[in-house]
Write a protein that holds these residues in place. Structure first.
Motif, mmCIF file in Angstrom:
data_model
loop_
_atom_site.group_PDB
_atom_site.id
_atom_site.type_symbol
_atom_site.label_atom_id
_atom_site.label_comp_id
_atom_site.label_asym_id
_atom_site.label_seq_id
_atom_site.Cartn_x
_atom_site.Cartn_y
_atom_site.Cartn_z
ATOM 1 N N GLU A 165 42.881 42.407 31.940
ATOM 2 C CA GLU A 165 42.262 42.720 33.232
ATOM 3 C C GLU A 165 40.760 42.932 33.021
ATOM 4 N N LYS A 166 39.955 42.053 33.639
ATOM 5 C CA LYS A 166 38.502 42.147 33.495
ATOM 6 C C LYS A 166 37.832 41.825 34.822
ATOM 7 N N VAL A 167 36.576 42.234 34.946
ATOM 8 C CA VAL A 167 35.771 41.834 36.095
ATOM 9 C C VAL A 167 34.483 41.218 35.571
ATOM 10 N N ASP A 168 34.103 40.107 36.176
ATOM 11 C CA ASP A 168 32.893 39.386 35.784
ATOM 12 C C ASP A 168 31.970 39.327 36.994
ATOM 13 N N LEU A 169 30.799 39.947 36.907
ATOM 14 C CA LEU A 169 29.853 39.976 38.016
ATOM 15 C C LEU A 169 29.098 38.663 38.111
ATOM 16 N N ASP A 170 29.195 38.034 39.260
ATOM 17 C CA ASP A 170 28.538 36.767 39.583
ATOM 18 C C ASP A 170 29.051 35.585 38.766
ATOM 19 N N ASN A 171 29.791 35.833 37.691
ATOM 20 C CA ASN A 171 30.425 34.773 36.910
ATOM 21 C C ASN A 171 29.425 33.742 36.376
ATOM 22 N N ASN A 172 28.146 34.138 36.203
ATOM 23 C CA ASN A 172 27.166 33.164 35.725
ATOM 24 C C ASN A 172 26.142 33.783 34.779
ATOM 25 N N ASP A 173 26.452 34.976 34.274
ATOM 26 C CA ASP A 173 25.461 35.650 33.442
ATOM 27 C C ASP A 173 25.790 35.587 31.954
ATOM 28 N N GLY A 174 26.807 34.799 31.609
ATOM 29 C CA GLY A 174 27.123 34.613 30.204
ATOM 30 C C GLY A 174 27.954 35.712 29.579
ATOM 31 N N ASN A 175 28.276 36.800 30.313
ATOM 32 C CA ASN A 175 29.084 37.841 29.696
ATOM 33 C C ASN A 175 30.567 37.487 29.784
ATOM 34 N N THR A 176 31.375 38.220 29.053
ATOM 35 C CA THR A 176 32.808 37.936 28.993
ATOM 36 C C THR A 176 33.603 38.842 29.907
ATOM 37 N N GLY A 177 32.944 39.655 30.702
ATOM 38 C CA GLY A 177 33.640 40.527 31.628
ATOM 39 C C GLY A 177 33.830 41.919 31.074
ATOM 40 N N GLU A 178 33.977 42.858 31.971
ATOM 41 C CA GLU A 178 34.174 44.262 31.604
ATOM 42 C C GLU A 178 35.631 44.628 31.760
ATOM 43 N N ASP A 179 36.215 45.260 30.728
ATOM 44 C CA ASP A 179 37.604 45.677 30.802
ATOM 45 C C ASP A 179 37.773 46.777 31.840
ATOM 46 N N LEU A 180 38.877 46.680 32.603
ATOM 47 C CA LEU A 180 39.169 47.652 33.653
ATOM 48 C C LEU A 180 40.583 48.183 33.497
ATOM 49 N N ASP A 181 40.923 49.168 34.324
ATOM 50 C CA ASP A 181 42.291 49.666 34.406
ATOM 51 C C ASP A 181 42.579 50.024 35.855
ATOM 52 N N GLU A 182 42.439 49.015 36.743
ATOM 53 C CA GLU A 182 42.631 49.227 38.171
ATOM 54 C C GLU A 182 43.868 48.519 38.706
ATOM 55 N N VAL A 183 44.562 47.802 37.840
ATOM 56 C CA VAL A 183 45.693 46.981 38.257
ATOM 57 C C VAL A 183 46.954 47.458 37.549
ATOM 58 N N ASN A 184 48.064 47.519 38.266
ATOM 59 C CA ASN A 184 49.328 47.953 37.679
ATOM 60 C C ASN A 184 49.810 46.967 36.619
#
Length: 206
Positions: A137-156
């Motif tokens: 589970e990750k979130v990627d802001l704008d999906n164009n900045d080259g990052n791999t996303g931030e790990d989250l814990d918001e989903v069951n």
């Protein structure tokens, strides 16, 4: 490593079930026992739930293995599957006068157990429960900045769904499949939002 163990264990189980069914299946039926592979595209989102606006869809892919176990010749089978499915959704929001898009990347191991009814030779409808186990589970802001996303814990971690679809199998083993999955239980915590996934793809049954 844990993910590989889960996948390999389930694939071996499917292969064993298909092999056993093949050994007991009479010849001449067109819902023959077999083991196969499949892959395709996901068009996934979550229902609005308690979000202010309905989330947008995320397009990604799935890949997995199937086994067909005939119960009635030329008519009815059970089809268990093990599928790695990249799902999720997108949300648009504003912060300090700027607009952003956040892509929520939710990866599952899905295990549908489907009843498969043949209408005519090669064409079948299928439906049944699907058990989903979140593996990432990750979130990627704008999906164009080259990052791999931030790990989250918001989903069951567990998702129970209804899966239903259509399949057409050509002579030789190639098949095309379309399917829709919809969650019974809440996906995003404290939102009442549920997974909604359209799938289309190709596969091959040995």
């Amino acid at each position: 490593m844990k993910l590989l163990k889960i996948i390999s264990t389930n694939v071996l189980l499917l292969a064993g079930m298909a092999t056993y069914a093949q050994s007991t299946q009479s010849s001449g039926s067109f819902n023959e026992a077999g083991f196969g592979v499949k892959a395709g595209l996901n068009y996934s989102t979550v229902t609005k739930g308690d979000f202010d606006e309905g989330p947008d869809a995320r397009t990604s892919f799935y890949v997995g293995a199937i086994a067909e176990i005939p119960l009635i010749d030329n008519s009815f089978s059970i089809q268990p599957e093990v599928i790695y499915s990249r799902q999720g959704f997108e949300r648009n929001y504003s912060f300090l006068g700027s607009d952003y898009t956040a892509e929520y990347q939710l990866d599952y191991i899905n295990v549908p157990i489907l009843a498969k009814l043949y209408i005519v030779k090669g064409f079948s409808i299928e439906a049944g429960p699907q058990f989903g186990f979140k593996i990432s589970e990750k979130v990627d802001l704008d999906n164009n900045d080259g990052n791999t996303g931030e790990d989250l814990d918001e989903v069951n971690d567990f998702n129970m769904s209804l899966a239903a679809g259509l399949t057409f199998q050509f002579d030789g083993g190639l098949f095309i499949n379309g399917r829709y999955n919809h969650s019974f239980n809440e996906v995003v915590k404290d939102t009442d939002a549920k997974n909604s996934v359209f799938q289309v793809g190709l596969g091959f049954k040995f």
